[in-house]
Design an enzyme around this catalytic site. Structure first.
Site, short mmCIF file in Angstrom:
data_model
loop_
_atom_site.label_atom_id
_atom_site.label_comp_id
_atom_site.label_asym_id
_atom_site.label_seq_id
_atom_site.Cartn_x
_atom_site.Cartn_y
_atom_site.Cartn_z
N LYS A 70 -15.14 0.13 16.61
CA LYS A 70 -16.42 -0.46 16.99
C LYS A 70 -17.56 0.43 16.50
O LYS A 70 -17.46 1.66 16.56
CB LYS A 70 -16.47 -0.59 18.52
N SER A 145 -19.30 -6.84 24.27
CA SER A 145 -19.92 -6.48 23.02
C SER A 145 -18.96 -6.05 21.92
O SER A 145 -19.38 -5.97 20.76
CB SER A 145 -20.92 -5.35 23.27
N SER A 169 -17.02 -5.06 28.07
CA SER A 169 -17.14 -5.20 26.61
C SER A 169 -15.85 -5.06 25.83
O SER A 169 -15.81 -5.35 24.63
CB SER A 169 -18.16 -4.20 26.07
#
Lengths: 470, 96
Positions: A70, A145, A169
């Site tokens: 990420k 996210s 997330s």
């Protein structure tokens, strides 16, 4: 036939160890999948073409297996934008501890994945680089996210991916994309090099194809790091070994009544009840329990996290790193214009909310009050874990929603975090496991929440359930 | 100033973000909604409840106070928009 990078990590590891597969072949398969699919999915912000295998990869745990990271996890000299325009072109001088540990274990970074800017969001639509699309239905969000990480694994572009979880997330996108997402206990995995959002909530964790893969990776990632004062010295278990001979006989499973009241999609409710039946039929004891402050926990989150955000985001001054505006005649004006031009709307929204709840006159009513309610939420969980071993519930109120469906209403977007946020408020470990599909053929995620440092327990139960998850 | 003392211009100034008038309008509306939503915490009785600032009560260990290598100067400067002679370049310090 499944492509190579759609196989579980542990299976690939075995093939690589037995020389039935080379890391070059696996890398090429991932590259092929990215070239074919990522134009439409947009999971990657940075994608590495050349494989750089670690020396003596044969002797390592991960044997050159490629993984996606990420983009809010720092990677030395590799673009790290956290999904925000303010960090466009930023190359960190160091690597996040969890990434470094996986690299030392023989993992190879395949690329950096798209996410809501600074991980603020539940759909991926707050990314400063355009949204990621759900591989199951390109008109829908992948969740957020950790949007790109979940989508990359789901689409078979990466064997596994790292995400971060501040309010769901990792688990929410895992649920929307039909993969496994593990949020460890706060302090279990080092936050060093994780671009800070809510520092008393943030935790990195893996997104994988199987529970065993997540257990294996947690063992490599977890453990004390002197560079993160909140990382725990609690010994790291052999999570993978703990999965062997999983039985749920005698296990006390809590079903939180309040989890079934919040506009829960009927098919998700059905999936959770099906899981409950499987557990009960195999000797587990179901206990109906209450989480009296569920709604308040979500509100606590949306007070405390913006407060921590507003403080953490103060570092983006347009002078030391990140985007610098051409406007402004003083340092302060340059900062204000740089932040105006570089921050996405949701970033501004959260900074201003945080500034409000921390400002004189409102601090007691919001920030301090929320910190006290946080204590009550923690107590609620402590009482629950006197009665049960794990909590079972849905990961999300609905399956993946349409792109654009919730962007006009920030509060509606915040409400999609209601089942994931409580674990972060209390710092507990939780896992989302894919369990069936809805009528639109979209994946459903069920969630198990454990007591602090009981990752072994939730992994064990999730591993048991995996066999029933079709 | 409105109900709840929400003053977007003042908040933006505190947060050092220059907002366009359109953004001010939008954020004013959004924050009203967010404040309405988070206000539910105010109904909870928290008399004699201690606040939690950090869930990791068992950790928070200070490490020994030993000198360690810091980030090399070049590394700290590598992302600076403007730099000279090993320093960051900034406009004059001052407001506005």
């Amino acid at each position: 036939m499944k492509s190579l990078c759609q196989l579980p990590l542990l299976e690939l590891r075995k093939k690589l160890g037995a020389k039935k597969l080379s890391p070059q072949e696996l890398w090429a398969e991932c590259q092929k999948a990215i070239a074919e699919k990522d134009g439409k999915i947009h999971a990657f912000l940075t994608h590495i073409l050349q494989l750089q295998l670690p020396a003596e990869w044969q002797k390592t745990e991960l044997k050159g297996i490629p993984f996606a990271v990420k983009d809010n996890l720092s990677t030395a000299n590799l673009l790290t934008t956290a999904g925000s325009q303010i960090l466009k072109g930023y190359r960190p001088p160091y690597t996040a501890t969890v990434v470094e540990r996986l690299q030392k274990a023989g993992g190879v970074i395949l690329g950096k994945t798209n996410c809501d800017a600074f991980a603020f969001g539940a759909s991926g639509e707050n990314s400063g680089y355009g949204p990621t699309h759900n591989p199951y239905d390109l008109s829908r969000v992948p969740g957020g996210s950790s949007s790109g990480s979940a989508a990359a694994v789901a689409a078979g572009m990466a064997v596994f991916a790292l995400g971060t979880d501040t309010g769901g997330s990792i688990r929410q996108p895992a649920a929307f994309c039909g993969v496994v997402g593990l949020k460890p206990t706060y302090g279990r995995c080092s936050r060093w090099g994780l671009i800070a959002m809510g520092s008393s909530f943030d935790v990195p964790g893996p997104l994988t194809r199987t529970v065993a893969d997540a257990a294996f990776l947690l063992g490599l990632m977890a453990g004390y790091d002197k560079r993160d004062a909140t990382s725990s010295q609690t010994p790291v278990e052999n999570y993978l070994a703990a999965l062997n001979g999983s039985s749920v006989r005698g296990l006390r499973v809590g079903l939180v009544e309040e989890f079934f009241q919040h506009g829960l999609q009927p098919e998700i409710k059905k999936a959770v009840m099906r899981v409950a039946d499987v557990l009960a039929n195999n000797g587990a004891k179901l206990v109906r329990v209450h989480l009296p402050h569920l709604e308040e926990a979500l509100a606590v989150y949306y007070v405390l996290v913006p407060a921590e955000i507003s403080s953490n985001m103060a570092r983006y001054d347009g002078i030391r790193f990140g985007w610098q505006s051409k406007r402004g005649k003083t340092a302060a004006a340059v900062t204000a214009f740089s932040r105006a031009e570089g921050f996405e709307m949701e970033v501004k929204r959260r900074i201003l909310t945080g500034t409000y709840v921390l400002s004189a006159g409102y601090y007691d009513a919001y920030y301090l009050q929320a910190s006290r309610v946080r204590t009550l939420v923690i107590r609620d969980f402590q009482e629950l874990f006197n009665k049960v071993d794990v909590l079972l519930g849905p990961t999300t109120p609905t399956t993946a929603f349409k792109l654009g469906e919730k962007t006009a209403d920030p509060v509606a977007m915040y409400l999609s975090d209601i089942f994931t946020v409580p674990a972060n408020v209390a710092g507990l470990p939780a896992i989302s496991l894919p369990f069936g599909r809805d009528q639109k053929n979209l994946p459903i995620g069920v969630q198990l929440i454990g007591n602090r440092f009981q990752e072994g327990e939730i992994l064990r139960v999730a591993h048991f359930l995996e066999n029933y998850a079709c | 100033m409105k109900k709840d003392g929400l003053d977007i211009k003042y908040l933006a100034q505190l947060a050092q973000i220059h907002l366009s008038s359109q953004e001010e309008k939008q954020l004013d509306k959004d924050l009203q909604n967010i404040l309405h939503f988070i206000a539910i915490i105010r109904r909870v009785n928290t008399k004699e409840v201690e606040p939690t600032f950090q869930v990791a009560k068992d950790v928070q260990m200070s490490r020994p106070d030993q000198k360690e290598k810091s980030l090399p100067r070049e590394a700290a400067l590598q992302n600076a928009p403007q730099q000279k002679n090993g320093y960051f370049i900034s406009k004059p310090i001052g407001w506005k």
